[in-house]
Scaffold this motif. Structure first.
Motif, PDB file in Angstrom:
ATOM      1  N   PRO A   5       0.824  -1.201   0.000  1.00  0.00           N
ATOM      2  CA  PRO A   5       0.000   0.000   0.000  1.00  0.00           C
ATOM      3  C   PRO A   5       0.856   1.249   0.000  1.00  0.00           C
ATOM      4  O   PRO A   5       1.986   1.251   0.491  1.00  0.00           O
ATOM      5  CB  PRO A   5      -0.791  -0.118   1.308  1.00  0.00           C
ATOM      6  N   ARG A   9      -1.379   6.093   2.467  1.00  0.00           N
ATOM      7  CA  ARG A   9      -2.548   5.345   2.939  1.00  0.00           C
ATOM      8  C   ARG A   9      -2.245   4.686   4.281  1.00  0.00           C
ATOM      9  O   ARG A   9      -3.122   4.613   5.151  1.00  0.00           O
ATOM     10  CB  ARG A   9      -2.957   4.318   1.890  1.00  0.00           C
ATOM     11  N   ALA A  12      -2.417   7.421   6.847  1.00  0.00           N
ATOM     12  CA  ALA A  12      -3.800   7.848   7.050  1.00  0.00           C
ATOM     13  C   ALA A  12      -4.555   6.832   7.912  1.00  0.00           C
ATOM     14  O   ALA A  12      -5.346   7.213   8.787  1.00  0.00           O
ATOM     15  CB  ALA A  12      -4.502   8.034   5.709  1.00  0.00           C
ATOM     16  N   LEU A  13      -4.296   5.533   7.680  1.00  0.00           N
ATOM     17  CA  LEU A  13      -4.967   4.509   8.475  1.00  0.00           C
ATOM     18  C   LEU A  13      -4.467   4.540   9.918  1.00  0.00           C
ATOM     19  O   LEU A  13      -5.250   4.376  10.855  1.00  0.00           O
ATOM     20  CB  LEU A  13      -4.738   3.131   7.863  1.00  0.00           C
ATOM     21  N   ALA A  43      -3.068  -1.808   6.522  1.00  0.00           N
ATOM     22  CA  ALA A  43      -3.489  -1.219   5.250  1.00  0.00           C
ATOM     23  C   ALA A  43      -3.366  -2.208   4.101  1.00  0.00           C
ATOM     24  O   ALA A  43      -4.008  -2.046   3.061  1.00  0.00           O
ATOM     25  CB  ALA A  43      -2.667   0.033   4.949  1.00  0.00           C
ATOM     26  N   GLU A 128     -12.689   3.642   7.204  1.00  0.00           N
ATOM     27  CA  GLU A 128     -11.870   2.443   7.016  1.00  0.00           C
ATOM     28  C   GLU A 128     -12.103   1.846   5.629  1.00  0.00           C
ATOM     29  O   GLU A 128     -11.149   1.453   4.935  1.00  0.00           O
ATOM     30  CB  GLU A 128     -12.196   1.407   8.096  1.00  0.00           C
ATOM     31  N   ARG A 130     -13.097   3.365   2.934  1.00  0.00           N
ATOM     32  CA  ARG A 130     -12.509   4.245   1.912  1.00  0.00           C
ATOM     33  C   ARG A 130     -10.997   4.062   1.824  1.00  0.00           C
ATOM     34  O   ARG A 130     -10.431   4.042   0.727  1.00  0.00           O
ATOM     35  CB  ARG A 130     -12.835   5.712   2.216  1.00  0.00           C
ATOM     36  N   LEU A 131     -10.349   3.948   2.974  1.00  0.00           N
ATOM     37  CA  LEU A 131      -8.890   3.842   2.987  1.00  0.00           C
ATOM     38  C   LEU A 131      -8.409   2.459   2.561  1.00  0.00           C
ATOM     39  O   LEU A 131      -7.454   2.329   1.788  1.00  0.00           O
ATOM     40  CB  LEU A 131      -8.360   4.154   4.392  1.00  0.00           C
ATOM     41  N   LEU A 132      -9.054   1.426   3.073  1.00  0.00           N
ATOM     42  CA  LEU A 132      -8.598   0.057   2.805  1.00  0.00           C
ATOM     43  C   LEU A 132      -8.923  -0.401   1.389  1.00  0.00           C
ATOM     44  O   LEU A 132      -8.154  -1.131   0.774  1.00  0.00           O
ATOM     45  CB  LEU A 132      -9.237  -0.910   3.796  1.00  0.00           C
ATOM     46  N   ARG A 133     -10.092  -0.031   0.905  1.00  0.00           N
ATOM     47  CA  ARG A 133     -10.593  -0.534  -0.380  1.00  0.00           C
ATOM     48  C   ARG A 133     -10.430  -2.063  -0.445  1.00  0.00           C
ATOM     49  O   ARG A 133      -9.787  -2.603  -1.365  1.00  0.00           O
ATOM     50  CB  ARG A 133      -9.867   0.140  -1.553  1.00  0.00           C
TER      51      ARG A 133
END
Length: 208
Positions: A5, A9, A12-13, A43, A128, A130-133
């Motif tokens: 990742p 990201r 951000a997580l 992530a 979560e 949105r960030l992890l996808r």
């Protein structure tokens, strides 16, 4: 090889997880006596589990799905071809609320979080996602299923899945606890096996 990742990201997580751990909204609103939110995941995780809420064992160990439900869920993953330890080592563990709601006042298991409690936590869950996808999201138990699929009976959704426009696969599952009697029905067991077969197929197809 799985791609790593982006650093942004990951940071951000990390920031989001710190915000979750510091949250005291349910305590401030009087829903629980003491807030103790927990988080678990990386992530790089491509499977996300969304449950109802952590229980007292998970809070005590500061790790989601630390009780019997976690062992059952891990056994389901193994039935789908995942290795031992996959649940806590490679799966992002989330829930509708992050603190233990406490015991059911009627004396049967844990208290279900109220719609107001879930609303306070939902921005964290949305962030979560949105960030992890994640490629796959396992919706564990009736409350998690209904939060994403609407009011529906488990027998009408277990064994099927929802694919969103961005390609995320949402797989409903029953709650992995000794309190639940849903899997006592042979017809329900067949639906559950169908769900695990879908998960096994995705494990191979998407290199999970």
């Amino acid at each position: 090889m799985k791609s790593q990742p982006a650093i942004g990201r990951v940071e951000a997580l990390t920031d989001l997880q710190q915000c979750i751990r510091q949250c005291q909204l349910c305590q401030d609103h009087g829903y629980i006596p003491v807030a103790h939110p927990i988080v678990s995941g990386r992530a790089s995780d491509r499977i996300m589990v969304i449950g109802q809420a952590p229980g007292h064992r998970s809070i005590a160990q500061d790790r989601p799905f630390s009780g019997p439900g976690g062992r059952i869920l891990q056994s389901w993953l193994e039935a789908a071809g995942f290795p031992a330890g996959y649940l806590h080592e490679h799966t992002y563990l989330s829930s509708l609320t992050r603190c233990d709601p406490g015991r059911n006042p009627r004396g049967h298991g844990d208290r279900k979080p109220s719609p107001s409690e879930m609303a306070l936590c939902r921005p964290f869950l949305n962030a979560e996602l949105r960030l992890l996808r994640p490629k796959v999201v396992l919706l564990v138990g009736t409350m998690a299923v209904e939060a994403f699929c609407g009011k529906i009976k488990l027998e009408d959704c277990i064994g099927s899945y929802i694919e969103t426009e961005d390609g995320t696969l949402y797989l409903p599952l029953p709650h992995p606890s000794g309190v639940s009697r849903w899997l006592n029905d042979p017809a329900h067991k067949k639906l559950h096996q169908r769900a695990l077969m879908l998960l096994a197929d995705w494990r191979n197809r998407y290199n999970l």
